[in-house]
Write a protein that holds these residues in place. Structure first.
Motif, PDB file in Angstrom:
ATOM      1  N   SER A 118      29.191  23.380  66.340  1.00 20.17           N
ATOM      2  CA  SER A 118      27.957  23.725  67.032  1.00 20.17           C
ATOM      3  C   SER A 118      27.460  22.570  67.890  1.00 20.17           C
ATOM      4  O   SER A 118      27.112  22.752  69.068  1.00 20.17           O
ATOM      5  CB  SER A 118      26.884  24.134  66.012  1.00 20.17           C
ATOM      6  OG  SER A 118      25.653  24.406  66.652  1.00 20.17           O
ATOM      7  N   ILE A 119      27.402  21.371  67.308  1.00 22.26           N
ATOM      8  CA  ILE A 119      26.901  20.217  68.050  1.00 22.26           C
ATOM      9  C   ILE A 119      27.788  19.929  69.256  1.00 22.26           C
ATOM     10  O   ILE A 119      27.291  19.671  70.369  1.00 22.26           O
ATOM     11  CB  ILE A 119      26.807  18.995  67.127  1.00 22.26           C
ATOM     12  CG1 ILE A 119      25.697  19.208  66.088  1.00 22.26           C
ATOM     13  CG2 ILE A 119      26.537  17.721  67.923  1.00 22.26           C
ATOM     14  CD1 ILE A 119      25.642  18.134  65.021  1.00 22.26           C
ATOM     15  N   THR A 120      29.098  19.987  69.065  1.00 29.55           N
ATOM     16  CA  THR A 120      30.014  19.719  70.178  1.00 29.55           C
ATOM     17  C   THR A 120      29.843  20.744  71.292  1.00 29.55           C
ATOM     18  O   THR A 120      29.789  20.395  72.479  1.00 29.55           O
ATOM     19  CB  THR A 120      31.468  19.726  69.680  1.00 29.55           C
ATOM     20  OG1 THR A 120      31.621  18.748  68.658  1.00 29.55           O
ATOM     21  CG2 THR A 120      32.432  19.421  70.809  1.00 29.55           C
ATOM     22  N   ALA A 121      29.749  22.018  70.915  1.00 27.58           N
ATOM     23  CA  ALA A 121      29.645  23.081  71.920  1.00 27.58           C
ATOM     24  C   ALA A 121      28.359  22.956  72.731  1.00 27.58           C
ATOM     25  O   ALA A 121      28.378  23.064  73.968  1.00 27.58           O
ATOM     26  CB  ALA A 121      29.713  24.444  71.238  1.00 27.58           C
ATOM     27  N   HIS A 122      27.240  22.700  72.060  1.00 20.60           N
ATOM     28  CA  HIS A 122      25.963  22.701  72.780  1.00 20.60           C
ATOM     29  C   HIS A 122      25.658  21.349  73.421  1.00 20.60           C
ATOM     30  O   HIS A 122      24.880  21.280  74.366  1.00 20.60           O
ATOM     31  CB  HIS A 122      24.848  23.135  71.826  1.00 20.60           C
ATOM     32  CG  HIS A 122      25.056  24.519  71.295  1.00 20.60           C
ATOM     33  ND1 HIS A 122      25.271  24.788  69.962  1.00 20.60           N
ATOM     34  CD2 HIS A 122      25.127  25.715  71.923  1.00 20.60           C
ATOM     35  CE1 HIS A 122      25.450  26.077  69.797  1.00 20.60           C
ATOM     36  NE2 HIS A 122      25.372  26.669  70.961  1.00 20.60           N
ATOM     37  N   TRP A 123      26.254  20.295  72.921  1.00 15.19           N
ATOM     38  CA  TRP A 123      26.136  19.000  73.608  1.00 15.19           C
ATOM     39  C   TRP A 123      26.877  19.043  74.942  1.00 15.19           C
ATOM     40  O   TRP A 123      26.426  18.484  75.937  1.00 15.19           O
ATOM     41  CB  TRP A 123      26.692  17.899  72.718  1.00 15.19           C
ATOM     42  CG  TRP A 123      26.553  16.505  73.280  1.00 15.19           C
ATOM     43  CD1 TRP A 123      27.412  15.872  74.139  1.00 15.19           C
ATOM     44  CD2 TRP A 123      25.497  15.573  73.031  1.00 15.19           C
ATOM     45  NE1 TRP A 123      26.961  14.611  74.438  1.00 15.19           N
ATOM     46  CE2 TRP A 123      25.784  14.401  73.761  1.00 15.19           C
ATOM     47  CE3 TRP A 123      24.339  15.615  72.244  1.00 15.19           C
ATOM     48  CZ2 TRP A 123      24.956  13.280  73.743  1.00 15.19           C
ATOM     49  CZ3 TRP A 123      23.522  14.500  72.217  1.00 15.19           C
ATOM     50  CH2 TRP A 123      23.829  13.353  72.961  1.00 15.19           C
ATOM     51  N   ASN A 124      28.023  19.727  74.962  1.00 11.82           N
ATOM     52  CA  ASN A 124      28.851  19.777  76.166  1.00 11.82           C
ATOM     53  C   ASN A 124      28.528  20.949  77.081  1.00 11.82           C
ATOM     54  O   ASN A 124      29.118  21.053  78.163  1.00 11.82           O
ATOM     55  CB  ASN A 124      30.337  19.863  75.778  1.00 11.82           C
ATOM     56  CG  ASN A 124      30.853  18.585  75.149  1.00 11.82           C
ATOM     57  OD1 ASN A 124      30.383  17.505  75.486  1.00 11.82           O
ATOM     58  ND2 ASN A 124      31.814  18.707  74.248  1.00 11.82           N
ATOM     59  N   ASP A 125      27.641  21.827  76.669  1.00 11.02           N
ATOM     60  CA  ASP A 125      27.395  23.048  77.436  1.00 11.02           C
ATOM     61  C   ASP A 125      26.764  22.729  78.791  1.00 11.02           C
ATOM     62  O   ASP A 125      25.755  22.025  78.871  1.00 11.02           O
ATOM     63  CB  ASP A 125      26.470  23.983  76.647  1.00 11.02           C
ATOM     64  CG  ASP A 125      26.241  25.293  77.373  1.00 11.02           C
ATOM     65  OD1 ASP A 125      27.170  25.745  78.072  1.00 11.02           O
ATOM     66  OD2 ASP A 125      25.136  25.857  77.255  1.00 11.02           O
ATOM     67  N   LEU A 126      27.361  23.256  79.838  1.00 11.79           N
ATOM     68  CA  LEU A 126      26.827  23.112  81.192  1.00 11.79           C
ATOM     69  C   LEU A 126      26.391  24.444  81.769  1.00 11.79           C
ATOM     70  O   LEU A 126      25.443  24.503  82.558  1.00 11.79           O
ATOM     71  CB  LEU A 126      27.886  22.475  82.104  1.00 11.79           C
ATOM     72  CG  LEU A 126      27.525  22.330  83.595  1.00 11.79           C
ATOM     73  CD1 LEU A 126      26.300  21.421  83.771  1.00 11.79           C
ATOM     74  CD2 LEU A 126      28.709  21.801  84.391  1.00 11.79           C
ATOM     75  N   TYR A 127      27.050  25.519  81.348  1.00  9.68           N
ATOM     76  CA  TYR A 127      26.809  26.835  81.949  1.00  9.68           C
ATOM     77  C   TYR A 127      25.348  27.284  81.819  1.00  9.68           C
ATOM     78  O   TYR A 127      24.692  27.589  82.811  1.00  9.68           O
ATOM     79  CB  TYR A 127      27.744  27.856  81.305  1.00  9.68           C
ATOM     80  CG  TYR A 127      27.478  29.283  81.712  1.00  9.68           C
ATOM     81  CD1 TYR A 127      27.861  29.748  82.954  1.00  9.68           C
ATOM     82  CD2 TYR A 127      26.831  30.162  80.843  1.00  9.68           C
ATOM     83  CE1 TYR A 127      27.613  31.055  83.337  1.00  9.68           C
ATOM     84  CE2 TYR A 127      26.581  31.476  81.200  1.00  9.68           C
ATOM     85  CZ  TYR A 127      26.978  31.921  82.453  1.00  9.68           C
ATOM     86  OH  TYR A 127      26.720  33.216  82.820  1.00  9.68           O
ATOM     87  N   TRP A 128      24.836  27.302  80.586  1.00 14.25           N
ATOM     88  CA  TRP A 128      23.490  27.835  80.384  1.00 14.25           C
ATOM     89  C   TRP A 128      22.400  26.892  80.910  1.00 14.25           C
ATOM     90  O   TRP A 128      21.466  27.358  81.569  1.00 14.25           O
ATOM     91  CB  TRP A 128      23.271  28.161  78.915  1.00 14.25           C
ATOM     92  CG  TRP A 128      21.966  28.833  78.637  1.00 14.25           C
ATOM     93  CD1 TRP A 128      20.920  28.335  77.938  1.00 14.25           C
ATOM     94  CD2 TRP A 128      21.558  30.135  79.089  1.00 14.25           C
ATOM     95  NE1 TRP A 128      19.882  29.221  77.907  1.00 14.25           N
ATOM     96  CE2 TRP A 128      20.242  30.347  78.609  1.00 14.25           C
ATOM     97  CE3 TRP A 128      22.165  31.127  79.842  1.00 14.25           C
ATOM     98  CZ2 TRP A 128      19.541  31.515  78.861  1.00 14.25           C
ATOM     99  CZ3 TRP A 128      21.463  32.304  80.102  1.00 14.25           C
ATOM    100  CH2 TRP A 128      20.171  32.486  79.607  1.00 14.25           C
ATOM    101  N   PRO A 129      22.460  25.576  80.662  1.00  9.66           N
ATOM    102  CA  PRO A 129      21.443  24.697  81.267  1.00  9.66           C
ATOM    103  C   PRO A 129      21.417  24.769  82.788  1.00  9.66           C
ATOM    104  O   PRO A 129      20.347  24.651  83.403  1.00  9.66           O
ATOM    105  CB  PRO A 129      21.859  23.296  80.786  1.00  9.66           C
ATOM    106  CG  PRO A 129      22.582  23.545  79.511  1.00  9.66           C
ATOM    107  CD  PRO A 129      23.325  24.827  79.725  1.00  9.66           C
ATOM    108  N   LEU A 130      22.563  24.974  83.413  1.00  9.68           N
ATOM    109  CA  LEU A 130      22.608  25.085  84.870  1.00  9.68           C
ATOM    110  C   LEU A 130      21.841  26.307  85.360  1.00  9.68           C
ATOM    111  O   LEU A 130      21.331  26.317  86.482  1.00  9.68           O
ATOM    112  CB  LEU A 130      24.071  25.164  85.327  1.00  9.68           C
ATOM    113  CG  LEU A 130      24.351  25.050  86.832  1.00  9.68           C
ATOM    114  CD1 LEU A 130      23.866  23.710  87.372  1.00  9.68           C
ATOM    115  CD2 LEU A 130      25.839  25.229  87.103  1.00  9.68           C
ATOM    116  N   ILE A 131      21.718  27.327  84.505  1.00  8.10           N
ATOM    117  CA  ILE A 131      21.017  28.552  84.885  1.00  8.10           C
ATOM    118  C   ILE A 131      19.510  28.426  84.686  1.00  8.10           C
ATOM    119  O   ILE A 131      18.725  28.835  85.548  1.00  8.10           O
ATOM    120  CB  ILE A 131      21.564  29.747  84.070  1.00  8.10           C
ATOM    121  CG1 ILE A 131      23.015  30.034  84.465  1.00  8.10           C
ATOM    122  CG2 ILE A 131      20.706  30.990  84.267  1.00  8.10           C
ATOM    123  CD1 ILE A 131      23.668  31.118  83.631  1.00  8.10           C
ATOM    124  N   VAL A 132      19.089  27.860  83.557  1.00 12.36           N
ATOM    125  CA  VAL A 132      17.668  27.921  83.190  1.00 12.36           C
ATOM    126  C   VAL A 132      16.894  26.636  83.461  1.00 12.36           C
ATOM    127  O   VAL A 132      15.673  26.614  83.299  1.00 12.36           O
ATOM    128  CB  VAL A 132      17.516  28.302  81.702  1.00 12.36           C
ATOM    129  CG1 VAL A 132      18.095  29.683  81.431  1.00 12.36           C
ATOM    130  CG2 VAL A 132      18.160  27.265  80.800  1.00 12.36           C
TER     131      VAL A 132
END
Length: 281
Positions: free
Chosen positions: A208-222
């Motif tokens: 979970s931490i790895t996935a959401h630390w590296n997430d770019l798709y959703w932050p780029l939207i909101v």
């Protein structure tokens, strides 16, 4: 004195071939990280001309890391990522552990259907509900907030599936004895089941931490304001500002990667045990 058994040549060859293949795969996976670290400490002019050489007399580590920390608020970006991963993981554990225990150890009508829905949710990528979620958050005025970054991930079908599989290994006799002794279901979960599931919880936490630390798709939207950007989005913003200055850019990438490496090294024993589902100790 017992004679030491020796493996036949064919077995030794197979073992060596397996280890060689694993080393090859490891080298392919590690190669980008090696290049990133070398680029972070080298003169930007030498990054592509001599990609895997390192001249101690031409190190630019201080300049590259200094620029990465001062040209953009990397500390703020990493703090935002920390808030998001801690918030998401906390809610995921609260919701998923309870749901997984109910699906694994409690009998009620519709349990099979609910588990089927969990499996179905595993097949639905975030891209499918992204537009409705964005519209709902926009109409509620919740864009550019921590809640907007965290909300889509509060429910984790993968966590429910992983914990359910682990909870199925917990002896039903112990749970029945605890009920006879007057334990409530919440006490059974917190005092008996959860302590036995620490490896699975740690393994999921790393995922979970790895996935959401590296997430770019959703932050780029909101997110479109600097003070709420996460580390990957901040790195993208830093790249736009820096242009082709790869030395500071790779230094910034190294900075945001180090916490994940440290996390895995600290949790590697529980992570491996949780993934392999060894069950009770």
């Amino acid at each position: 004195m017992a004679l030491q058994k020796t493996l036949p040549p064919s077995a030794r060859f197979v073992g060596a071939a397996k280890h060689g293949l694993l080393l090859l795969f490891a080298a392919v996976i590690l190669l980008p990280f090696v290049w990133m670290i070398l680029a972070a400490v080298k003169n930007p002019a030498d990054i592509f001309s001599h990609p895997f050489s390192l001249d101690p007399a031409k190190l630019h580590a201080t300049e590259n890391f200094g620029k990465a920390l001062t040209a953009a608020p990397m500390g703020l970006f990493m703090f935002n990522s920390l808030v998001v991963v801690v918030g998401v993981l906390s809610v995921q554990l609260i919701t998923s552990i309870g749901a997984a225990y109910a699906l694994a150890q409690m009998k009620f009508r519709g349990r099979g259907l609910l588990f089927s829905l969990v499996l179905f949710a595993l097949c639905v990528p975030i891209h499918v509900p992204a537009l409705p979620l964005y519209i709902a958050l926009a109409k509620l005025g919740l864009l550019n907030s921590y809640f907007a970054l965290m909300f889509p991930w509060f429910f984790s079908a993968f966590a429910i599936f992983l914990f359910r599989q682990h909870f199925l290994t917990f002896p039903q006799e112990i749970i029945n004895a605890a009920r006879i002794d007057g334990f409530t279901e919440i006490e059974i979960v917190l005092r008996l089941v959860v302590p036995s599931a620490v490896p699975a919880i740690v393994a999921f936490s790393v995922f979970s931490i790895t996935a959401h630390w590296n997430d770019l798709y959703w932050p780029l939207i909101v997110i479109n304001v600097t003070d709420k950007m996460t580390a990957p989005l901040g790195l993208l913003n830093f790249q736009s500002a820096e242009g082709a200055s790869y030395g500071p850019l790779m230094a910034a990438a190294t900075i945001i990667t180090l916490p994940l490496i440290a996390l895995f090294l600290l949790a590697r024993r529980y992570f491996v045990e949780g993934v392999t589902m060894t069950g009770l100790k």
